[in-house]
Write an enzyme that holds these catalytic residues in place. Structure first.
Site, PDB file in Angstrom:
ATOM      1  N   ASP A   1       0.860  -1.184   0.000  1.00  0.00           N
ATOM      2  CA  ASP A   1       0.000   0.000   0.000  1.00  0.00           C
ATOM      3  C   ASP A   1       0.899   1.237   0.000  1.00  0.00           C
ATOM      4  OD1 ASP A   1      -2.252   1.577   0.070  1.00  0.00           O
ATOM      5  OD2 ASP A   1      -2.767   1.157   2.155  1.00  0.00           O
ATOM      6  N   LEU A   2       1.809   1.271  -0.969  1.00  0.00           N
ATOM      7  CA  LEU A   2       2.921   2.214  -0.932  1.00  0.00           C
ATOM      8  C   LEU A   2       2.611   3.511  -1.665  1.00  0.00           C
ATOM      9  CD1 LEU A   2       5.789   2.477   0.168  1.00  0.00           C
ATOM     10  CD2 LEU A   2       6.639   1.561  -1.991  1.00  0.00           C
TER      11      LEU A   2
END
Length: 299
Positions: free
Chosen positions: A204-205
């Site tokens: 979830d960068l």
């Protein structure tokens, strides 16, 4: 004697850290959509706490985050908040789960810091576990369940556990823009000859889930699994691209494959669909447009 939630958490911190901690101050801070956050401290120590109410002991979420943080920490490539303790407690006939982490005071970043961040992420992506994609358990991407059913085919994993799973969630909300089986089959065929190394991913960068502490990169709020490293990089280009130095650093350690550009939009679609699930609004239209466009391209 009735022990409050914060007394109980203080006792757990003391037990797990080996240092006596008594919460003297609690400062609520902005957090996610699924939980509340606070910084708690005494005279010498500070900790970051996430907590949320539970309807039952079976619907915990923060344990998945603790699991992901520990996996990233074990890779020893890039800093993450150390997990101090996690648990479930009851207060006033209400169940709560809590996650206590190391507190980092985040600071401004320089170009060299982003270069370091890119290099360290590339090293993290070198971390692998074997031939399978996925994770030993499902976890969360925001409030959505992230399906991590293990498979040795990247095409199968991404088509079914990523795009297919999100399309199913949207269908349950009444949003059906394609035949899900046809769409996932098209994605499978597009990716079927592509078998990247299963890399340990943050999952979830984006800029909101990374920061800098004394010029050292720090990752938090992970949604970890083993998958194509390009999916992490693709997300960094979705909601406001990171500084160029980040990509320079990444490519200096492990250059991206030429085919990345042809896959980037597909990988970003997973997060667009998730935002449509979580927030609706204009994300629904963006997701629908992307699905229609994808189906036309993959026909």
């Amino acid at each position: 004697m009735h022990i409050t939630m914060w007394q109980f958490i203080s006792e757990q911190i003391s037990e797990h850290s080996g240092h006596l901690f008594v919460c003297q101050n609690r400062q609520p801070v902005a957090g996610g959509d699924t939980h509340q956050c606070a910084v708690i401290r005494d005279d010498s120590q500070r900790y970051f706490v996430k907590y949320r109410t539970l309807t039952s002991v079976d619907n915990t979420e923060l344990d998945a985050e603790a699991d992901g943080l520990k996996a990233l920490a074990n890779a020893a490539c890039i800093r993450t908040p150390k997990v101090i303790c996690y648990g479930v407690l009851e207060e006033g006939h209400q169940l709560h789960e809590y996650l206590v982490m190391q507190y980092f005071k985040l600071s401004q970043s320089a170009s060299e810091d982003w270069l370091t961040c890119g290099k360290q992420l590339a090293h993290l992506h070198r971390t692998t576990s074997g031939p399978e994609y996925g994770w030993p358990r499902d976890n969360y991407i925001g409030r959505s369940v992230q399906v991590n059913t293990a498979t040795d085919s990247w095409a199968t994993f991404f088509a079914e556990s990523r795009i297919g799973a999100m399309l199913e969630l949207l269908a349950r909300q009444g949003h059906v823009w394609c035949n899900i089986d046809v769409c996932t089959t098209q994605i499978y065929h597009f990716l079927q000859d592509y078998q990247p190394q299963p890399s340990l991913l943050h999952g979830d960068l984006w800029s909101g889930n990374l920061g800098f502490h004394h010029h050292q990169p720090v990752l938090f709020d992970p949604a970890v699994y083993f998958g194509d490293r390009e999916t992490d990089v693709a997300m960094t280009e979705l909601f406001g691209r990171l500084p160029d130095a980040f990509y320079e650093g990444y490519n200096a350690i492990w250059p991206l494959d030429e085919g990345y550009r042809s896959r980037r939009k597909l990988y970003q679609l997973y997060h667009i669909l998730n935002h449509a699930v979580l927030f609706g609004g204009h994300y629904l239209q963006a997701a629908q447009d992307d699905i229609v466009q994808l189906n036309q391209q993959l026909l």
